[in-house]
Design an enzyme around this catalytic site. Structure first.
Site, PDB file in Angstrom:
ATOM      1  N   CYS A   2     -15.119 -52.131  13.324  1.00  0.00           N
ATOM      2  CA  CYS A   2     -14.916 -53.458  13.070  1.00  0.00           C
ATOM      3  C   CYS A   2     -15.094 -54.455  13.906  1.00  0.00           C
ATOM      4  O   CYS A   2     -14.994 -53.950  15.256  1.00  0.00           O
ATOM      5  CB  CYS A   2     -13.553 -53.682  12.357  1.00  0.00           C
ATOM      6  SG  CYS A   2     -12.938 -52.502  10.873  1.00  0.00           S
ATOM      7  N   ARG A  33     -22.004 -53.098  15.686  1.00  0.00           N
ATOM      8  CA  ARG A  33     -20.921 -52.060  16.020  1.00  0.00           C
ATOM      9  C   ARG A  33     -20.707 -51.083  14.618  1.00  0.00           C
ATOM     10  O   ARG A  33     -19.675 -50.309  14.447  1.00  0.00           O
ATOM     11  CB  ARG A  33     -19.544 -52.915  16.024  1.00  0.00           C
ATOM     12  CG  ARG A  33     -19.461 -53.678  17.578  1.00  0.00           C
ATOM     13  CD  ARG A  33     -18.202 -54.740  17.685  1.00  0.00           C
ATOM     14  NE  ARG A  33     -17.237 -54.049  17.559  1.00  0.00           N
ATOM     15  CZ  ARG A  33     -16.637 -53.412  18.567  1.00  0.00           C
ATOM     16  NH1 ARG A  33     -16.925 -53.489  19.841  1.00  0.00           N
ATOM     17  NH2 ARG A  33     -15.575 -52.837  18.433  1.00  0.00           N
ATOM     18  N   TRP A  91     -15.718 -52.126   8.807  1.00  0.00           N
ATOM     19  CA  TRP A  91     -16.043 -50.961   8.517  1.00  0.00           C
ATOM     20  C   TRP A  91     -15.108 -50.074   7.655  1.00  0.00           C
ATOM     21  O   TRP A  91     -14.120 -49.882   8.220  1.00  0.00           O
ATOM     22  CB  TRP A  91     -16.503 -50.213   9.898  1.00  0.00           C
ATOM     23  CG  TRP A  91     -17.337 -49.019   9.936  1.00  0.00           C
ATOM     24  CD1 TRP A  91     -18.832 -48.965   9.606  1.00  0.00           C
ATOM     25  CD2 TRP A  91     -16.713 -47.688   9.948  1.00  0.00           C
ATOM     26  NE1 TRP A  91     -19.310 -47.466   9.772  1.00  0.00           N
ATOM     27  CE2 TRP A  91     -18.155 -46.708   9.803  1.00  0.00           C
ATOM     28  CE3 TRP A  91     -15.565 -46.890   9.890  1.00  0.00           C
ATOM     29  CZ2 TRP A  91     -18.003 -45.528   9.973  1.00  0.00           C
ATOM     30  CZ3 TRP A  91     -15.410 -45.613   9.949  1.00  0.00           C
ATOM     31  CH2 TRP A  91     -16.545 -45.060  10.134  1.00  0.00           C
ATOM     32  N   ASN A 118      -8.801 -55.132  13.720  1.00  0.00           N
ATOM     33  CA  ASN A 118      -9.724 -54.045  14.190  1.00  0.00           C
ATOM     34  C   ASN A 118      -8.807 -52.839  14.537  1.00  0.00           C
ATOM     35  O   ASN A 118      -8.097 -52.874  15.344  1.00  0.00           O
ATOM     36  CB  ASN A 118     -10.714 -54.312  15.126  1.00  0.00           C
ATOM     37  CG  ASN A 118     -11.609 -53.181  15.846  1.00  0.00           C
ATOM     38  OD1 ASN A 118     -11.675 -52.231  15.234  1.00  0.00           O
ATOM     39  ND2 ASN A 118     -12.171 -53.601  16.985  1.00  0.00           N
ATOM     40  N   GLY A 119      -8.865 -51.712  13.792  1.00  0.00           N
ATOM     41  CA  GLY A 119      -8.249 -50.648  14.237  1.00  0.00           C
ATOM     42  C   GLY A 119      -7.577 -49.904  12.885  1.00  0.00           C
ATOM     43  O   GLY A 119      -7.962 -50.224  11.836  1.00  0.00           O
ATOM     44  N   GLU A 564     -29.090 -33.426  21.874  1.00  0.00           N
ATOM     45  CA  GLU A 564     -29.290 -34.816  22.000  1.00  0.00           C
ATOM     46  C   GLU A 564     -30.427 -35.248  21.164  1.00  0.00           C
ATOM     47  O   GLU A 564     -30.172 -36.412  20.376  1.00  0.00           O
ATOM     48  CB  GLU A 564     -29.359 -35.336  23.220  1.00  0.00           C
ATOM     49  CG  GLU A 564     -29.674 -37.069  23.408  1.00  0.00           C
ATOM     50  CD  GLU A 564     -28.196 -37.953  22.752  1.00  0.00           C
ATOM     51  OE1 GLU A 564     -28.617 -38.859  22.622  1.00  0.00           O
ATOM     52  OE2 GLU A 564     -27.090 -37.297  22.542  1.00  0.00           O
ATOM     53  N   LYS A 568     -30.323 -37.516  17.509  1.00  0.00           N
ATOM     54  CA  LYS A 568     -30.962 -38.683  17.455  1.00  0.00           C
ATOM     55  C   LYS A 568     -31.652 -38.652  16.303  1.00  0.00           C
ATOM     56  O   LYS A 568     -31.774 -39.681  15.311  1.00  0.00           O
ATOM     57  CB  LYS A 568     -31.759 -38.965  18.561  1.00  0.00           C
ATOM     58  CG  LYS A 568     -31.282 -39.300  19.942  1.00  0.00           C
ATOM     59  CD  LYS A 568     -30.431 -40.892  19.802  1.00  0.00           C
ATOM     60  CE  LYS A 568     -29.379 -41.100  20.763  1.00  0.00           C
ATOM     61  NZ  LYS A 568     -28.322 -40.161  20.265  1.00  0.00           N
ATOM     62  N   GLU A 571     -29.108 -39.038  12.951  1.00  0.00           N
ATOM     63  CA  GLU A 571     -28.371 -40.298  12.760  1.00  0.00           C
ATOM     64  C   GLU A 571     -29.211 -41.548  12.502  1.00  0.00           C
ATOM     65  O   GLU A 571     -28.592 -42.216  11.982  1.00  0.00           O
ATOM     66  CB  GLU A 571     -27.199 -40.350  14.215  1.00  0.00           C
ATOM     67  CG  GLU A 571     -28.180 -40.938  15.511  1.00  0.00           C
ATOM     68  CD  GLU A 571     -27.053 -41.086  16.633  1.00  0.00           C
ATOM     69  OE1 GLU A 571     -26.074 -41.255  16.398  1.00  0.00           O
ATOM     70  OE2 GLU A 571     -27.537 -41.088  17.949  1.00  0.00           O
ATOM     71  N   HIS A 587     -29.304 -14.615  17.238  1.00  0.00           N
ATOM     72  CA  HIS A 587     -27.938 -14.313  16.548  1.00  0.00           C
ATOM     73  C   HIS A 587     -27.643 -15.143  15.256  1.00  0.00           C
ATOM     74  O   HIS A 587     -26.463 -15.710  14.950  1.00  0.00           O
ATOM     75  CB  HIS A 587     -26.589 -14.622  17.669  1.00  0.00           C
ATOM     76  CG  HIS A 587     -26.664 -13.626  18.672  1.00  0.00           C
ATOM     77  ND1 HIS A 587     -26.257 -12.381  18.498  1.00  0.00           N
ATOM     78  CD2 HIS A 587     -27.335 -14.012  19.895  1.00  0.00           C
ATOM     79  CE1 HIS A 587     -26.482 -12.066  19.937  1.00  0.00           C
ATOM     80  NE2 HIS A 587     -27.323 -12.578  20.917  1.00  0.00           N
ATOM     81  N   LYS A 689     -21.366 -48.258  16.161  1.00  0.00           N
ATOM     82  CA  LYS A 689     -21.760 -48.128  17.689  1.00  0.00           C
ATOM     83  C   LYS A 689     -20.444 -47.879  18.512  1.00  0.00           C
ATOM     84  O   LYS A 689     -20.419 -46.870  19.358  1.00  0.00           O
ATOM     85  CB  LYS A 689     -22.164 -49.529  18.238  1.00  0.00           C
ATOM     86  CG  LYS A 689     -22.557 -49.525  19.463  1.00  0.00           C
ATOM     87  CD  LYS A 689     -23.520 -48.529  19.971  1.00  0.00           C
ATOM     88  CE  LYS A 689     -24.045 -48.547  21.487  1.00  0.00           C
ATOM     89  NZ  LYS A 689     -24.843 -47.449  21.481  1.00  0.00           N
TER      90      LYS A 689
END
Length: 694
Positions: A2, A33, A91, A118-119, A564, A568, A571, A587, A689
């Site tokens: 948020c 964000r 969010w 926010n939280g 990584e 990328k 996401e 395996h 973000k």
């Protein structure tokens, strides 16, 4: 996650249309964000004597909110001498995206108290049940709505016996969880109160350059501070009414175009804007007899002490939050990596007189702690997501140079396992934003157990940079795209420099250190060469855009590259991808290999090269579609892969830095895949973000 943005003007006449534009533009700066709905609250009326607060909320993008604002019966030419407006991007955590769940939340139909948050409030359910028994009705599914209703409940009980600040402090005393809050009320016109615990919040200040009385000596009651008060008896104290503007924001990207003078609020700080002044107060809870914390009570029980917070100057420039000539922030940030690395190394690499040879690494924030770290029992690298991958990339080198055991910890797992940390451990916490909730919790957990805590962060003044004993700022510059690119490579560079600094007292590793330092010097130029692969990656993305899965194999330093690169792709391109340690191929993962499965193998020259060559042979034998990332001077492995394999040649650097170069083509590939598949590059679905909740 948020985002909060607020604007308060005092003594600076401002039209309602300007206030609205400031709020909407501030929210746009916070879009990166992550959010799914947005809202603002301002005062509205035919004149300043008939003002009522109005709340405008909408799901989707800020442009949708703009359309909703245009539909409202506003008075754009109405001029405010003193006004407070608040805005929020949400969010979804409690309840789906919907106007009723969007912020600002209100206490009642007349909007007596308005709050943006926010939280997460972890005890919202018992508070909600208590308020429902008192006759309050709830319209939303959110945890936030209990806050304005609790504020009204306590205000009615106190019967005007408290200031706005005292009221907010009493409300905050009842809350558990992480939050940044801003309160606005019809009972306290022209005032804003902000409170913080866990979630980030900055306050910015704008005032005329020639103003004789500076904001730094103002309190929330509008008087000068103690130094000036001591020169004037109480009877002669004068109200200070400067021309001043204040901003609140969740991070600096929304602030920098208005002012670079900011205060970072600490946990349990409460900021009060009133009569053109401000005061910062520290929450101090009181307990009843027997040490039992009181329930919601009818009398104020929170004590507070006014504290000073340093006014800092932001080093960010407005250009950093603009796309420039690029189509997307992610594309811009991928191409900014050489300059970001140079900035991160500037002043830290001590050169010989000719400027061509590096003598040593100097980390100013670490000078007093290097010897302590060398005596540690072990080094623990802790992070989430991309930051965790950067730790994997550096672990091998840090073990080699320090000869200390280095362990890796996912921050979210530390508290779940109650990981044993000790006083002679050094814990390195890695976070781009410096506000990642899981990493913050892990840091607090480590501090409670006496471990030395070190931060690797990008954001100056963030919670981790303030809460750790020492650390290194990676200086990558503002990163707006949700998918981290330049922060990842700069984190690796920063931790390589840290490993070099820790091993400075070792003569046996002097030659190895010199080779790495010289390679660091050349690294930005080698990354520039890697960026020239852009067109090849565009062509490869066109081949892969219809695929449903992708496997990446790496080993040694490049296991992190595989992880990584896969992150990328998944996401931003929303394509299933998996990074696999090549040694684990037989395996289980080998069962997925057939002639339709695209397989990316990172096989540049290092100590794992021969083993990766064997992996290529096995994948080829099973008909896999091979895509190889190889050293630019390597023809051997290309022959092993065969004529049908796609070969991506990257510049050669020291083995421990090769992961920095190797990730660049995978970043470009994920970017082009996203564009070709028609997805949002900078704001991927369901992602934020700055992950400020657990």
């Amino acid at each position: 996650m948020c985002g909060i943005f607020a604007y308060c003007n005092y003594g600076t006449p401002t039209k309602q249309s300007v206030v609205v534009d400031k709020l909407l533009n501030g929210l746009r700066r916070l879009e990166y964000r992550g959010y799914d709905s947005a809202g603002i609250a301002i005062d509205n009326g035919p004149n300043v004597d008939q003002l009522v607060p109005i709340v405008i909320r909408e799901i989707g993008k800020i442009d949708n909110l703009q359309i909703q604002v245009n539909k409202e019966n506003l008075y754009p030419d109405l001029c405010f001498v003193n006004h407070c407006g608040i805005g929020h991007t949400r969010w979804a955590t409690h309840g789906p995206p919907a106007p009723r769940n969007s912020h600002p939340h209100t206490s009642d139909k007349t909007n007596e108290f308005l709050v943006v948050h926010n939280g997460i409030i972890t005890n919202h359910q018992p508070l909600k049940e208590m308020l429902q028994r008192k006759g309050f009705t709830f319209e939303s599914d959110t945890d936030t709505e209990v806050i304005p209703k609790l504020t009204k409940y306590l205000f009615d009980k106190f019967q005007n016996k408290v200031t706005f600040r005292q009221l907010v402090m009493e409300v905050v005393r009842q809350l558990q969880g992480a939050f940044a809050l801003i309160f606005k009320s019809t009972h306290y016109p022209g005032e804003l109160v902000a409170a913080k615990r866990g979630s980030p919040l900055l306050m910015g200040i704008v005032e005329p350059e020639k103003q004789a009385q500076t904001h730094a000596v103002l309190t929330s009651e509008g008087f000068t501070t103690s130094k000036v008060l001591s020169e004037n008896p109480p009877s002669k104290r004068q109200k200070v009414k400067p021309h001043v503007e204040y901003y609140f924001a969740s991070d600096a990207s929304a602030m920098v175009e208005h002012t670079k003078r900011v205060l970072h609020l600490e946990d349990d700080d409460v900021a009060h804007l009133h009569d053109g002044g401000y005061g910062i107060y520290r929450m101090e809870k009181t307990t009843s007899v027997g040490g039992i914390e009181s329930p919601v009570s009818y009398e104020p029980t929170v004590q507070s002490a006014e504290v000073e917070r340093t006014v800092e100057t932001l080093k960010m420039e407005v250009e950093q939050i603009m796309k420039g000539n690029f189509k997307h922030f992610m594309q811009k940030e991928i191409h900014e990596q050489p300059e970001s690395m140079t900035q991160g190394m500037r002043g830290r690499m001590v050169m010989c007189d000719d400027g061509k040879i590096v003598e040593r690494i100097f980390l100013g924030g670490m000078v007093n702690f290097v010897s302590t770290i060398r005596r540690s029992r072990r080094i623990i690298l802790c992070g989430c997501g991309t930051s965790y991958h950067s730790a994997i990339a550096v672990r091998q080198l840090m073990e080699e140079l320090t000869e200390l055991p280095v362990t890796l910890e996912l921050a979210s797992d530390v508290l779940d396992r109650q990981c044993p940390f000790f006083r002679d451990d050094t814990c390195i916490f890695i976070s781009q934003s410096g506000e990642t909730a899981d990493t913050l919790k892990a840091m607090q957990y480590a501090k409670e157990r006496g471990a030395l805590c070190l931060g690797i962060v990008n954001t100056v003044g963030s919670a981790i940079s303030r809460g750790t004993d020492c650390g290194v700022h990676i200086n990558a510059g503002a990163e707006i795209g949700v998918a981290s690119t330049k922060a990842y490579t700069c984190q690796i560079v920063a931790m390589v420099m840290l490993a070099l600094a820790l091993s400075e007292d070792s003569m046996s590793r002097a030659h190895r250190r010199k080779e790495i330092m010289q390679s660091l010097l050349e690294l930005p130029n080698q990354v520039r060469k890697a960026l020239q692969l852009d067109q090849q990656m565009l062509a490869l993305a066109a081949e892969l855009k219809e695929e449903h899965s992708l496997l990446l194999f790496g080993r040694g330093y490049n296991y992190a590259t595989a992880l990584e690169g896969a992150l990328k792709v998944k996401e931003v391109a929303l394509l299933h991808s998996e990074g696999i340690l090549a040694g684990e191929m037989k395996h289980g993962p080998l069962a997925l290999v057939d002639e339709t499965m695209p397989l990316i193998v990172v096989a540049t020259r290092d100590s794992s090269y021969k083993k990766q060559e064997s992996v290529v042979q096995q994948l080829k034998a099973r008909g896999g579609r091979l895509i190889l990332i190889v050293s630019e001077d390597d023809d051997e492995i290309a022959k092993v892969a065969g004529n049908n394999a796609t070969i991506i040649r990257v510049p050669v650097v020291e083995d421990c830095l090769q992961a920095v170069v190797n990730i660049v083509p995978l970043q470009l590939l994920s970017y082009h895949l996203t564009v070709l598949r028609g997805h949002n590059v900078d704001q991927p679905r369901n992602l934020a973000k700055s992950v400020t909740v657990e």
